[in-house]
Design a protein around this motif. Structure first.
Motif, short mmCIF file in Angstrom:
data_model
loop_
_atom_site.label_atom_id
_atom_site.label_comp_id
_atom_site.label_asym_id
_atom_site.label_seq_id
_atom_site.Cartn_x
_atom_site.Cartn_y
_atom_site.Cartn_z
N GLN A 255 23.35 5.92 5.02
CA GLN A 255 23.51 7.28 4.53
C GLN A 255 23.11 8.31 5.58
OE1 GLN A 255 21.12 7.40 0.97
NE2 GLN A 255 22.58 6.22 -0.25
N GLU A 256 21.96 8.08 6.24
CA GLU A 256 21.49 9.02 7.25
C GLU A 256 22.41 9.04 8.46
OE1 GLU A 256 19.01 11.85 9.19
OE2 GLU A 256 19.49 11.33 7.11
N ALA A 257 22.91 7.88 8.85
CA ALA A 257 23.85 7.83 9.97
C ALA A 257 25.12 8.59 9.65
CB ALA A 257 24.17 6.37 10.31
N ALA A 258 25.60 8.47 8.41
CA ALA A 258 26.80 9.22 8.00
C ALA A 258 26.53 10.72 8.04
CB ALA A 258 27.22 8.79 6.59
N ARG A 259 25.34 11.13 7.61
CA ARG A 259 24.99 12.57 7.67
C ARG A 259 25.08 13.09 9.10
NH1 ARG A 259 21.08 15.99 9.04
NH2 ARG A 259 19.69 14.34 9.80
N LEU A 260 24.51 12.32 10.01
CA LEU A 260 24.50 12.74 11.40
C LEU A 260 25.89 12.70 12.03
CD1 LEU A 260 21.27 10.80 12.45
CD2 LEU A 260 21.48 13.28 12.17
N ALA A 261 26.61 11.63 11.80
CA ALA A 261 27.91 11.45 12.43
C ALA A 261 28.93 12.47 11.93
CB ALA A 261 28.43 10.03 12.19
N VAL B 190 32.82 -3.09 8.25
CA VAL B 190 32.77 -2.82 9.68
C VAL B 190 32.25 -1.40 9.91
CG1 VAL B 190 34.11 -2.67 11.81
CG2 VAL B 190 34.62 -4.46 10.14
N ALA B 191 32.69 -0.46 9.08
CA ALA B 191 32.19 0.92 9.18
C ALA B 191 30.68 0.97 8.98
CB ALA B 191 32.91 1.81 8.17
N ALA B 192 30.19 0.20 8.02
CA ALA B 192 28.74 0.16 7.78
C ALA B 192 28.03 -0.36 9.02
CB ALA B 192 28.43 -0.73 6.58
N LYS B 193 28.58 -1.38 9.65
CA LYS B 193 27.98 -1.93 10.87
C LYS B 193 27.96 -0.88 11.99
CE LYS B 193 29.03 -6.86 10.19
NZ LYS B 193 27.78 -7.48 10.67
N VAL B 194 29.03 -0.10 12.10
CA VAL B 194 29.08 0.96 13.10
C VAL B 194 27.99 1.99 12.82
CG1 VAL B 194 30.46 2.88 14.00
CG2 VAL B 194 31.54 0.66 13.61
N LEU B 195 27.84 2.38 11.56
CA LEU B 195 26.84 3.38 11.20
C LEU B 195 25.43 2.87 11.44
CD1 LEU B 195 28.51 4.88 8.00
CD2 LEU B 195 28.25 5.97 10.23
N TRP B 196 25.17 1.60 11.15
CA TRP B 196 23.86 1.02 11.46
C TRP B 196 23.59 1.07 12.96
CZ3 TRP B 196 25.20 -2.94 7.34
CH2 TRP B 196 24.38 -2.80 6.21
N ALA B 197 24.61 0.71 13.74
CA ALA B 197 24.45 0.72 15.20
C ALA B 197 24.18 2.15 15.69
CB ALA B 197 25.69 0.14 15.87
N TYR B 198 24.89 3.10 15.11
CA TYR B 198 24.69 4.51 15.48
C TYR B 198 23.29 4.97 15.10
CZ TYR B 198 25.44 9.57 15.57
OH TYR B 198 25.33 10.92 15.82
N TYR B 199 22.82 4.56 13.95
CA TYR B 199 21.47 4.93 13.50
C TYR B 199 20.42 4.42 14.48
CZ TYR B 199 17.39 5.26 10.41
OH TYR B 199 16.16 5.55 9.87
N ARG B 200 20.59 3.16 14.94
CA ARG B 200 19.63 2.59 15.89
C ARG B 200 19.64 3.36 17.21
NH1 ARG B 200 21.54 -2.25 13.51
NH2 ARG B 200 23.04 -2.58 15.19
N VAL B 201 20.83 3.77 17.65
CA VAL B 201 20.94 4.52 18.91
C VAL B 201 20.24 5.87 18.77
CG1 VAL B 201 22.56 5.75 20.41
CG2 VAL B 201 23.04 3.39 19.73
N VAL B 202 20.48 6.55 17.65
CA VAL B 202 19.85 7.87 17.43
C VAL B 202 18.34 7.74 17.40
CG1 VAL B 202 19.55 9.73 15.76
CG2 VAL B 202 21.86 8.86 16.26
N LYS B 203 17.83 6.73 16.67
CA LYS B 203 16.39 6.56 16.57
C LYS B 203 15.78 6.19 17.92
CE LYS B 203 15.84 7.67 12.38
NZ LYS B 203 15.10 8.92 12.06
N ALA B 204 16.50 5.42 18.71
CA ALA B 204 16.01 5.07 20.03
C ALA B 204 15.92 6.30 20.92
CB ALA B 204 16.92 4.03 20.68
N ARG B 205 16.89 7.21 20.79
CA ARG B 205 16.86 8.45 21.57
C ARG B 205 15.69 9.32 21.16
NH1 ARG B 205 23.26 9.80 20.72
NH2 ARG B 205 24.10 8.37 22.31
N GLU B 206 15.37 9.26 19.86
CA GLU B 206 14.26 10.08 19.34
C GLU B 206 12.90 9.44 19.62
OE1 GLU B 206 15.13 10.45 15.22
OE2 GLU B 206 16.70 11.96 15.50
N GLY B 207 12.94 8.18 20.08
CA GLY B 207 11.69 7.47 20.32
C GLY B 207 11.02 6.99 19.07
N ALA B 208 11.79 6.89 17.96
CA ALA B 208 11.23 6.43 16.68
C ALA B 208 11.70 5.03 16.41
CB ALA B 208 11.68 7.36 15.55
N PRO B 209 10.93 4.24 15.64
CA PRO B 209 11.37 2.88 15.29
C PRO B 209 12.60 2.92 14.42
CG PRO B 209 9.40 3.47 14.05
CD PRO B 209 9.60 4.55 15.06
N ALA B 210 13.61 2.09 14.68
CA ALA B 210 14.85 2.08 13.92
C ALA B 210 14.66 1.33 12.64
CB ALA B 210 15.95 1.44 14.75
#
Length: 214
Positions: free
Chosen positions: A163-169, A194-214
């Motif tokens: 849900q959060e990844a969709a908000r951001l994307a 597959v879309a859910a997997k993409v959003l999970w991957a995007y969420y991990r990338v965003v959290k990594a950029r923020e320096g927060a645990p995914a």
């Protein structure tokens, strides 16, 4: 029969289809947001593993599962039903998880939950059979269909990270709830998983950029 997410070639087919259907998905994939296949064994063991991992950390889930597997040999419904509540609680299972996995084991042994045939059904049909079992909610059913069966259209609309990844994307004002996300996901059929997997991957990338645990 549904084509399952069992190979990288099938995953790529799904990604290509999403990119054609949705420019936002196309942009994510073009930016290198490409998920791994990630699949666990289907059947009773896989479903029990998902239940064990609910609402606990990855490390805690792994420790509980390791203790459970030492007494659950072989990892079958019949073996689980022979174990006492005391031994299961000693392995780290909560009372609620003991009841849920017992319900799963009972439904399988009595023929009402054909785990060996769920891959032959649509995501909706398989989801319905799973959620009829006491203790299995929509999220558990969707995670099993996606990560154990590899069903390409299973979609965990209630997952907070998705849900959060969709908000951001999609630049939404607020995080979409399960109903809103389900509506958004219509454009991704029959590759919602597959879309859910993409959003999970995007969420991990965003959290990594923020320096927060995914």
């Amino acid at each position: 029969m549904t084509t399952l997410l069992e190979t990288d070639a099938v995953l790529k087919r799904g990604l290509d289809a999403l990119a054609k259907a949705d420019p936002v998905m196309a942009g994510l994939v073009a930016d290198g947001i490409v998920p791994e296949l990630r699949k666990r064994p289907p059947g009773f063991e896989g479903l029990a593993w998902i239940v064990v991992g609910q609402q606990v950390s990855t490390a805690s889930a792994a420790a509980i599962w390791a203790r459970l597997r030492r007494i659950l040999e072989p990892a079958t419904p019949d073996t689980f039903l022979r174990l006492s509540d005391e031994s299961l609680r000693a392995a780290g299972l909560s009372a609620g998880k003991v009841k849920t996995i017992r319900a799963i084991a009972t439904e399988v042994t009595e023929g009402r939950l054909p785990l060996d045939r769920l891959h032959e059904l649509s995501a909706e049909e398989a989801h319905g059979l799973l959620t009829r079992v006491k203790g299995i909610g929509p999220w558990t059913a969707d995670i099993y269909l996606l990560f154990c069966l590899g069903h390409p259209d299973a979609f965990p609309s209630g997952d907070l990270a998705v849900q959060e990844a969709a908000r951001l994307a999609y630049g939404l004002d607020q995080r979409p709830d399960a109903r809103a996300l389900t509506a958004l996901a219509e454009r991704w059929r029959p590759w919602r998983g597959v879309a859910a997997k993409v959003l999970w991957a995007y969420y991990r990338v965003v959290k990594a950029r923020e320096g927060a645990p995914a």
